[in-house]
Scaffold this motif. Structure first.
Motif, PDB file in Angstrom:
ATOM      1  N   PRO A   1       0.803  -1.225   0.000  1.00  0.00           N
ATOM      2  CA  PRO A   1       0.000   0.000   0.000  1.00  0.00           C
ATOM      3  C   PRO A   1       0.836   1.275   0.000  1.00  0.00           C
ATOM      4  N   ARG A   2       2.079   1.177   0.455  1.00  0.00           N
ATOM      5  CA  ARG A   2       2.927   2.369   0.507  1.00  0.00           C
ATOM      6  C   ARG A   2       3.220   2.962  -0.865  1.00  0.00           C
ATOM      7  N   ARG A   3       3.017   2.184  -1.918  1.00  0.00           N
ATOM      8  CA  ARG A   3       3.297   2.719  -3.265  1.00  0.00           C
ATOM      9  C   ARG A   3       2.493   3.996  -3.523  1.00  0.00           C
TER      10      ARG A   3
ATOM     11  N   PRO B   1       4.230  13.275  -3.237  1.00  0.00           N
ATOM     12  CA  PRO B   1       3.113  14.204  -3.024  1.00  0.00           C
ATOM     13  C   PRO B   1       2.071  14.132  -4.127  1.00  0.00           C
ATOM     14  N   ALA B   2       2.519  13.965  -5.366  1.00  0.00           N
ATOM     15  CA  ALA B   2       1.571  13.906  -6.477  1.00  0.00           C
ATOM     16  C   ALA B   2       0.673  12.679  -6.384  1.00  0.00           C
ATOM     17  N   LEU B   3       1.256  11.529  -6.028  1.00  0.00           N
ATOM     18  CA  LEU B   3       0.444  10.322  -5.868  1.00  0.00           C
ATOM     19  C   LEU B   3      -0.530  10.458  -4.706  1.00  0.00           C
ATOM     20  N   ARG B   4      -0.063  11.000  -3.604  1.00  0.00           N
ATOM     21  CA  ARG B   4      -0.942  11.171  -2.448  1.00  0.00           C
ATOM     22  C   ARG B   4      -2.106  12.082  -2.797  1.00  0.00           C
ATOM     23  N   ARG B   5      -1.825  13.129  -3.536  1.00  0.00           N
ATOM     24  CA  ARG B   5      -2.892  14.040  -3.956  1.00  0.00           C
ATOM     25  C   ARG B   5      -3.867  13.348  -4.895  1.00  0.00           C
TER      26      ARG B   5
END
Length: 333
Positions: A10-12, A17-21
């Motif tokens: 799941p950490r992928r 920041p772009a992925l988290r957004r």
């Protein structure tokens, strides 16, 4: 596990920041924020509220500047609270139904200024206007007379609608208040004025700084009409009753300690559910940040995200303008 490696990582999705957004499940838009504002009738300059750093009691002129700023940033609405002078307070809150009283006069000014750009909302309660500080008319024994209070709410609703309020925030927690106000509005031709029912409003310690903000004269407490913090099912019942009586929006107040109620109500009602991030919630974060104990900006954002994540479709917060400006700068709005 495949060999010595985990098959699921799941950490992928947290790695940049772009992925988290991109995968964020909950977002805040300025249109989901409502700014509470206080306007006072006996001052020529804004008066800082000491227990709420950065918040003031406005004059009508500074109030107009504040609502223009909120509208320019795309904030969804403003909720207006009147702060009358002690000289006009009485047992029935007469100033609340005076067309020239502080709240009604301010509402007219704000509606003329930004009524087409932002939802102008007004607090419909007697506590700011009574000399005893309760949200209703008192009976001879000192208790709050529910049904006599409904008559005052009807008159307040009509005056606030005449002044240009587009949404009335019924915060008094009287039984039958939504039905009474809806009938009064409809009878006077204000069928399009909406009702926000403070449906699950709890007798909370977190209202403390608000008492300073509105110059409250309350002695005692409001436990006979606001909800017991121990009760969850009762809050949902109140929300369902208000929907049945014609509420267009229901609200849970406070937010932070009642996120279970926000989730319950939003899952159960067919109308929007809002929550109020109250004065004590604001003051605690500001105080902790001022002492260097928490990261202020992160705490503000996280606190509002938590309310949204619980199911609130809009949040009343004293940080509405600050958050809207921040979201714009960060390209999120």
């Amino acid at each position: 596990m495949t060999g010595s490696f985990p098959a699921v990582r799941p950490r992928r999705l947290r790695s940049t920041p772009a992925l988290r957004r991109l995968v964020a499940e909950t977002r805040i838009d300025p249109a989901q924020l409502i700014l509470p504002l206080f306007v006072r009738d006996d001052v020529v300059d804004p008066v800082p509220i000491t227990s709420m750093p950065g918040v003031v009691q406005h004059t009508v002129d500074t109030l107009k500047a504040a609502v223009n700023e909120a509208a320019d940033l795309g904030v969804g609405g403003v909720m207006l609270f009147g702060v009358p002078s002690d000289e006009v307070k009485d047992g029935v809150g007469s100033a609340a139904t005076d067309p020239e009283g502080v709240l009604n006069a301010a509402t007219r000014a704000v509606a003329a200024e930004v009524g087409d750009a932002i939802v102008v909302q007004t607090d419909l309660c007697l506590d700011e206007f009574t000399d005893h500080g309760h949200c209703g008319v008192l009976a001879p024994d000192g208790s709050v007379d529910n049904d006599a209070t409904l008559g005052r709410y009807r008159d307040m609703a009509v005056e606030q609608a005449r002044a240009g309020s587009q949404l009335l925030g019924l915060s008094g927690m009287m039984d039958g208040q939504v039905a009474a106000v809806r009938a009064a509005l409809d009878n006077e031709g204000f069928q399009d004025v909406a009702i926000l029912a403070y449906a699950a409003k709890y007798a909370s310690a977190f209202y403390g700084p608000f008492r300073e903000a509105v110059g409250s004269t309350l002695k005692g407490d409001r436990k006979t009409y606001q909800l017991d913090p121990a009760n969850r099912r009762e809050g949902l019942r109140e929300a369902l009753l208000d929907v049945d009586e014609g509420a267009d929006v229901v609200m849970v107040k406070p937010a932070m300690s009642y996120l279970d109620l926000v989730a319950d109500v939003s899952a159960a009602v067919p109308v929007p559910t809002w929550a109020y991030q109250v004065s004590g919630e604001y003051a605690m974060i500001e105080a902790a940040a001022a002492n260097g104990w928490i990261d202020r900006d992160r705490a503000i954002l996280e606190s509002v995200l938590g309310i949204r994540r619980a199911g609130a479709e809009a949040v009343l917060t004293y940080w509405a303008v600050e958050l809207a400006e921040r979201l714009r700068k960060e390209g999120r709005a």
